[in-house]
Design a protein around this motif. Structure first.
Motif, PDB file in Angstrom:
ATOM      1  N   GLN A  91       0.853  -1.186   0.000  1.00  0.00           N
ATOM      2  CA  GLN A  91       0.000   0.000   0.000  1.00  0.00           C
ATOM      3  C   GLN A  91       0.892   1.240   0.000  1.00  0.00           C
ATOM      4  OE1 GLN A  91      -3.223   0.449  -0.187  1.00  0.00           O
ATOM      5  NE2 GLN A  91      -3.997  -1.633   0.128  1.00  0.00           N
ATOM      6  N   ASP A  93       0.756   3.738   1.873  1.00  0.00           N
ATOM      7  CA  ASP A  93       1.008   4.151   3.258  1.00  0.00           C
ATOM      8  C   ASP A  93       1.475   2.983   4.129  1.00  0.00           C
ATOM      9  OD1 ASP A  93      -1.405   2.763   3.265  1.00  0.00           O
ATOM     10  OD2 ASP A  93      -2.384   4.130   4.661  1.00  0.00           O
ATOM     11  N   VAL A  94       2.096   1.991   3.514  1.00  0.00           N
ATOM     12  CA  VAL A  94       2.553   0.811   4.245  1.00  0.00           C
ATOM     13  C   VAL A  94       3.450   1.224   5.412  1.00  0.00           C
ATOM     14  CG1 VAL A  94       4.539   0.444   2.727  1.00  0.00           C
ATOM     15  CG2 VAL A  94       3.602  -1.480   4.000  1.00  0.00           C
ATOM     16  N   GLU A  95       3.273   0.533   6.536  1.00  0.00           N
ATOM     17  CA  GLU A  95       4.126   0.753   7.710  1.00  0.00           C
ATOM     18  C   GLU A  95       5.025  -0.465   7.863  1.00  0.00           C
ATOM     19  OE1 GLU A  95       3.663   1.946  12.362  1.00  0.00           O
ATOM     20  OE2 GLU A  95       2.320   0.395  11.603  1.00  0.00           O
ATOM     21  N   ASP A 140      -6.917 -11.267   7.221  1.00  0.00           N
ATOM     22  CA  ASP A 140      -5.992 -10.366   6.530  1.00  0.00           C
ATOM     23  C   ASP A 140      -4.621 -10.309   7.185  1.00  0.00           C
ATOM     24  OD1 ASP A 140      -7.742  -9.727   4.527  1.00  0.00           O
ATOM     25  OD2 ASP A 140      -8.534  -7.952   5.522  1.00  0.00           O
ATOM     26  N   ARG A 168       0.079  -7.489   7.664  1.00  0.00           N
ATOM     27  CA  ARG A 168      -1.353  -7.197   7.609  1.00  0.00           C
ATOM     28  C   ARG A 168      -1.673  -6.692   6.211  1.00  0.00           C
ATOM     29  NH1 ARG A 168      -2.898  -7.753  12.709  1.00  0.00           N
ATOM     30  NH2 ARG A 168      -1.364  -7.395  14.335  1.00  0.00           N
ATOM     31  N   ARG A 170      -4.388  -5.203   3.224  1.00  0.00           N
ATOM     32  CA  ARG A 170      -5.565  -4.362   3.005  1.00  0.00           C
ATOM     33  C   ARG A 170      -5.786  -4.291   1.501  1.00  0.00           C
ATOM     34  NH1 ARG A 170      -3.992   0.377   5.180  1.00  0.00           N
ATOM     35  NH2 ARG A 170      -3.620   1.395   3.193  1.00  0.00           N
ATOM     36  N   ASP A 171      -6.967  -4.687   1.072  1.00  0.00           N
ATOM     37  CA  ASP A 171      -7.323  -4.662  -0.351  1.00  0.00           C
ATOM     38  C   ASP A 171      -6.299  -5.390  -1.214  1.00  0.00           C
ATOM     39  OD1 ASP A 171      -9.576  -3.121   0.313  1.00  0.00           O
ATOM     40  OD2 ASP A 171      -8.429  -1.257   0.132  1.00  0.00           O
ATOM     41  N   GLU A 174       0.054  -5.307   0.946  1.00  0.00           N
ATOM     42  CA  GLU A 174       0.620  -5.258   2.290  1.00  0.00           C
ATOM     43  C   GLU A 174       0.423  -3.863   2.886  1.00  0.00           C
ATOM     44  OE1 GLU A 174       4.684  -6.590   1.998  1.00  0.00           O
ATOM     45  OE2 GLU A 174       4.072  -8.401   0.935  1.00  0.00           O
ATOM     46  N   ALA A 175      -0.279  -3.808   4.023  1.00  0.00           N
ATOM     47  CA  ALA A 175      -0.524  -2.534   4.712  1.00  0.00           C
ATOM     48  C   ALA A 175       0.465  -2.321   5.846  1.00  0.00           C
ATOM     49  CB  ALA A 175      -1.953  -2.484   5.249  1.00  0.00           C
ATOM     50  N   SER A 176       0.961  -3.423   6.422  1.00  0.00           N
ATOM     51  CA  SER A 176       1.990  -3.306   7.459  1.00  0.00           C
ATOM     52  C   SER A 176       2.829  -4.575   7.481  1.00  0.00           C
ATOM     53  CB  SER A 176       1.389  -3.032   8.836  1.00  0.00           C
ATOM     54  OG  SER A 176       0.716  -4.168   9.320  1.00  0.00           O
TER      55      SER A 176
END
Length: 192
Positions: A91, A93-95, A140, A168, A170-171, A174-176
């Motif tokens: 993503q 805004d991935v962390e 997720d 984790r 999202r859609d 990888e979001a985190s």
């Protein structure tokens, strides 16, 4: 770091299902808790369970979800030096959190990850691989267990250490990403 898998009385419970039928007993995971122990702290990163009622006599098939395929593709791309493919699975805004080690920190966004994690790797290591052994999925959240291995460029010292990565999604991206690993082995190889 010590990674342990703590389990309940799997064998006894499994044998009580369907009269102890061996094909059915193999399909049951009861009270399995994956606990990552780092120093004096413990992190529970996955809990999996099924009851006897959830098991049928159909053949066992192994499937990968789209999320697991995406994550697995990222590991393959990283090991092949295809960093744009790794970044494409993230993503915007991935962390990314490195809990310890030479790249320790919290980074937000693909460019911060490139600058602080990916770019230093070829400077520090003449060889570096990330080898996943298992992908454990809970919705997720994907937990990846595997091994880091490499040879430090300056010292020539090689290392191998275990990791657990908590990813984790999202859609479908990888979001985190959180790295829980034995940073001591990396520091020793780098001469720190």
């Amino acid at each position: 770091m010590v990674v342990t898998v703590l389990g309940g009385p799997l064998g006894r419970r499994a044998s009580n299902c369907a009269g102890g039928h061996p094909d059915i007993a193999r399909r049951i995971v009861l009270d399995a808790v994956l606990t990552v122990v780092v120093g004096a702290e413990q992190y529970v990163v996955a809990v999996m369970f099924a009851s006897c009622d959830a098991v049928d006599a159909s053949p066992v098939t192994t499937t990968h979800s789209t999320n697991v395929d995406t994550v697995q593709g990222s590991y393959d791309a990283f090991n092949n030096g295809e960093i744009p493919m790794v970044l494409a699975a993230m993503q915007p805004d991935v962390e990314w959190v490195e809990r310890a080690g030479p790249y320790q920190g919290r980074y937000v966004g693909p460019q911060a990850i490139v600058d602080n994690v990916f770019a230093p790797v070829p400077k520090d290591w003449s060889e570096f691989t990330v080898t996943p052994d298992e992908f454990l999925e809970a919705g997720d959240v994907i937990v990846v267990l595997g091994w880091f291995a490499g040879t430090a460029r300056e010292s020539g010292t090689s290392f191998r250490s275990r990791f657990a990565h908590v990813i984790r999604m999202r859609d479908g991206l990888e979001a985190s990403f959180e790295d829980i690993s034995d940073a001591h082995a990396l520091h020793v190889a780098l001469g720190h």
